[in-house]
Motif scaffolding. Structure first.
Motif, PDB file in Angstrom:
ATOM      1  N   SER A  99       0.807  -1.231  -0.078  1.00 52.96           N
ATOM      2  CA  SER A  99      -0.114  -0.064   0.007  1.00 52.96           C
ATOM      3  C   SER A  99       0.648   1.415  -0.122  1.00 52.96           C
ATOM      4  N   PRO A 100       1.916   1.325   0.923  1.00 52.85           N
ATOM      5  CA  PRO A 100       2.569   2.658   0.761  1.00 52.85           C
ATOM      6  C   PRO A 100       3.470   2.974  -0.414  1.00 52.85           C
ATOM      7  N   ALA A 101       3.634   2.060  -1.075  1.00 54.92           N
ATOM      8  CA  ALA A 101       4.398   1.913  -2.438  1.00 54.92           C
ATOM      9  C   ALA A 101       3.573   2.393  -3.591  1.00 54.92           C
ATOM     10  N   ILE A 102       2.450   2.185  -3.464  1.00 57.10           N
ATOM     11  CA  ILE A 102       1.467   2.107  -4.768  1.00 57.10           C
ATOM     12  C   ILE A 102       1.080   3.609  -5.120  1.00 57.10           C
ATOM     13  N   ASN A 103       1.091   3.890  -6.450  1.00 58.23           N
ATOM     14  CA  ASN A 103       0.712   5.265  -6.806  1.00 58.23           C
ATOM     15  C   ASN A 103      -0.574   5.465  -6.310  1.00 58.23           C
ATOM     16  N   PRO A 104      -0.624   6.779  -5.513  1.00 55.73           N
ATOM     17  CA  PRO A 104      -1.916   7.237  -4.902  1.00 55.73           C
ATOM     18  C   PRO A 104      -3.012   7.229  -5.707  1.00 55.73           C
ATOM     19  N   ASN A 105      -2.948   7.465  -6.932  1.00 60.72           N
ATOM     20  CA  ASN A 105      -4.091   7.590  -7.955  1.00 60.72           C
ATOM     21  C   ASN A 105      -4.517   5.934  -8.462  1.00 60.72           C
ATOM     22  N   ASN A 106      -3.693   5.035  -7.886  1.00 62.43           N
ATOM     23  CA  ASN A 106      -4.223   3.603  -8.326  1.00 62.43           C
ATOM     24  C   ASN A 106      -4.620   2.914  -6.974  1.00 62.43           C
ATOM     25  N   LEU A 107      -4.851   3.614  -5.864  1.00 64.71           N
ATOM     26  CA  LEU A 107      -5.174   3.033  -4.514  1.00 64.71           C
ATOM     27  C   LEU A 107      -6.678   2.663  -4.638  1.00 64.71           C
ATOM     28  N   ASP A 108      -6.971   1.387  -4.343  1.00 63.30           N
ATOM     29  CA  ASP A 108      -8.378   1.021  -3.979  1.00 63.30           C
ATOM     30  C   ASP A 108      -8.792   1.322  -2.803  1.00 63.30           C
ATOM     31  N   ASP A 109      -9.925   1.050  -2.347  1.00 62.56           N
ATOM     32  CA  ASP A 109     -10.479   1.070  -0.926  1.00 62.56           C
ATOM     33  C   ASP A 109      -9.609   0.314   0.285  1.00 62.56           C
ATOM     34  N   SER A 110      -9.368  -1.021  -0.244  1.00 61.21           N
ATOM     35  CA  SER A 110      -8.678  -1.577   0.656  1.00 61.21           C
ATOM     36  C   SER A 110      -7.353  -1.071   0.938  1.00 61.21           C
ATOM     37  N   HIS A 111      -6.534  -0.604   0.083  1.00 60.43           N
ATOM     38  CA  HIS A 111      -5.215  -0.145   0.086  1.00 60.43           C
ATOM     39  C   HIS A 111      -5.496   1.217   0.812  1.00 60.43           C
ATOM     40  N   LYS A 112      -6.107   1.944   0.628  1.00 58.56           N
ATOM     41  CA  LYS A 112      -6.554   3.243   1.274  1.00 58.56           C
ATOM     42  C   LYS A 112      -6.717   3.096   2.965  1.00 58.56           C
ATOM     43  N   LEU A 113      -7.414   1.963   3.024  1.00 63.35           N
ATOM     44  CA  LEU A 113      -7.763   1.527   4.413  1.00 63.35           C
ATOM     45  C   LEU A 113      -6.485   1.385   5.097  1.00 63.35           C
ATOM     46  N   ASP A 114      -5.574   0.477   4.362  1.00 64.28           N
ATOM     47  CA  ASP A 114      -4.441   0.120   5.253  1.00 64.28           C
ATOM     48  C   ASP A 114      -3.825   1.532   5.616  1.00 64.28           C
ATOM     49  N   LEU A 115      -3.372   2.341   4.603  1.00 61.18           N
ATOM     50  CA  LEU A 115      -2.775   3.715   4.867  1.00 61.18           C
ATOM     51  C   LEU A 115      -3.622   4.557   5.959  1.00 61.18           C
ATOM     52  N   GLU A 116      -4.808   4.410   6.135  1.00 59.86           N
ATOM     53  CA  GLU A 116      -5.636   4.931   7.019  1.00 59.86           C
ATOM     54  C   GLU A 116      -5.227   4.402   8.343  1.00 59.86           C
ATOM     55  N   ILE A 117      -5.115   3.113   8.788  1.00 58.14           N
ATOM     56  CA  ILE A 117      -5.201   2.660   9.785  1.00 58.14           C
ATOM     57  C   ILE A 117      -3.573   2.883  10.472  1.00 58.14           C
ATOM     58  N   ASP A 118      -2.602   2.714   9.361  1.00 56.92           N
ATOM     59  CA  ASP A 118      -1.270   3.095   9.702  1.00 56.92           C
ATOM     60  C   ASP A 118      -1.150   4.506  10.258  1.00 56.92           C
ATOM     61  N   ALA A 119      -1.893   5.490   9.795  1.00 54.92           N
ATOM     62  CA  ALA A 119      -1.985   6.763  10.208  1.00 54.92           C
ATOM     63  C   ALA A 119      -2.629   6.972  11.571  1.00 54.92           C
ATOM     64  N   GLU A 120      -3.825   6.120  11.957  1.00 55.54           N
ATOM     65  CA  GLU A 120      -4.206   6.159  13.268  1.00 55.54           C
ATOM     66  C   GLU A 120      -3.193   5.688  14.084  1.00 55.54           C
ATOM     67  N   ILE A 209       6.801   2.034  15.463  1.00 57.00           N
ATOM     68  CA  ILE A 209       7.009   1.596  14.300  1.00 57.00           C
ATOM     69  C   ILE A 209       6.177   2.156  12.972  1.00 57.00           C
ATOM     70  N   GLU A 210       6.444   2.343  11.860  1.00 63.77           N
ATOM     71  CA  GLU A 210       5.814   2.859  10.631  1.00 63.77           C
ATOM     72  C   GLU A 210       5.294   1.821   9.921  1.00 63.77           C
ATOM     73  N   GLU A 211       4.143   2.001   9.120  1.00 62.24           N
ATOM     74  CA  GLU A 211       3.767   1.077   8.222  1.00 62.24           C
ATOM     75  C   GLU A 211       3.317  -0.050   8.483  1.00 62.24           C
TER      76      GLU A 211
END
Length: 257
Positions: A99-120, A209-211
């Motif tokens: 997820s963190p390596a994917i082009n932001p324009n190509n993120l689907d909902d699941s990959h976006k959620l991964d990043l959101e939880i990392d941010a939480e 710990i990140e990501e």
């Protein structure tokens, strides 16, 4: 095949690549190249990625039994080849699956959620930066005597984002957790495995710990070879990550903010 100190076969990617250059292994090479090319040309959802990768894993593992030198190997050498395929394939498509390596324009909902939880989780590191071992029900004596162990454990977890294959990330997790168990065993006589999870949570907090979720979900989705020891540590780290994520909702009463 070389062996680790615990007697288990060591993974050797160079040996696998030499085997892949065997004249009779050319069909395996073509299958792998074709998969990587076709995967890279399509836009998948996360679930479609998982199914496509797992279907290819099943396919290519069956094909290994048809072509030399893989068809002549014992179980240990064949296991090394399977891990080699995982590393080769997932390294090539990492930027499409992690997820963190994917082009932001190509993120689907699941990959976006991964990043959101990392941010939480990272937000909780900051909000509760003064958290103590006692707040997390980790043994103060262990934490005090084991500062160097905890630093080494943190270092291993932070290495995860440096690697692209699921197995390499798993090795970081195994090393980190085994260091903590070594600390527990070196402590006072009545220490036991019940100390592990609070100590792991404390280690995650201290190391920020990140990501973390992105790494865990990448492993869960795309690892080719599983074993029970790995699953135990993955379950433990998932539980620790979930605790950290939910701390602001479930554990505020423990911390003086």
């Amino acid at each position: 095949m070389s062996f680790a100190a615990d007697g288990k076969p060591k993974f050797d990617f160079d040996i696998f690549m030499k085997q892949l250059r065997h004249r009779k292994a050319d069909p395996i090479v073509r299958y792998i190249r074709s998969f990587i090319h076709n995967f890279s040309q399509r836009h998948f959802t996360t679930l479609e990625q998982m199914k496509t990768v797992q279907d290819f894993k099943d396919f290519i593992f069956d094909k290994l039994l048809e072509y030399e030198p893989f068809s002549l190997m014992n179980d240990d050498d064949l296991g090394n080849a399977k891990l080699g395929i995982e590393k080769l394939v997932m390294t090539k498509i990492y930027e499409l699956c992690y997820s963190p390596a994917i082009n932001p324009n190509n993120l689907d909902d699941s990959h976006k959620l991964d990043l959101e939880i990392d941010a939480e989780i990272y937000s909780n590191y900051i909000e509760y930066s003064n958290i103590t071992a006692d707040d997390l029900e980790a043994d103060d004596e262990l934490v005090s005597m084991g500062d160097e162990f905890i630093k080494m454990s943190i270092n291993e977890l932070n290495k995860m984002k440096l690697f692209k294959s699921p197995r390499a990330k798993i090795i970081c997790i195994l090393n980190s957790c085994k260091i903590l168990f070594q600390l527990i065993k070196s402590g006072k006589q009545n220490q036991n495995a019940d100390e592990f999870l609070p100590l792991l949570i404390y280690t995650i907090f201290r190391g920020q710990i990140e990501e973390l979720i992105s790494n865990l979900l990448y492993i869960e989705r795309f690892q080719f070879v599983k074993n029970s020891e790995v699953e135990y540590y993955l379950v433990s780290l998932n539980a620790a990550a979930e605790y950290v994520r939910n701390l602001n909702r479930e554990r505020k009463n423990l911390i003086d903010v």
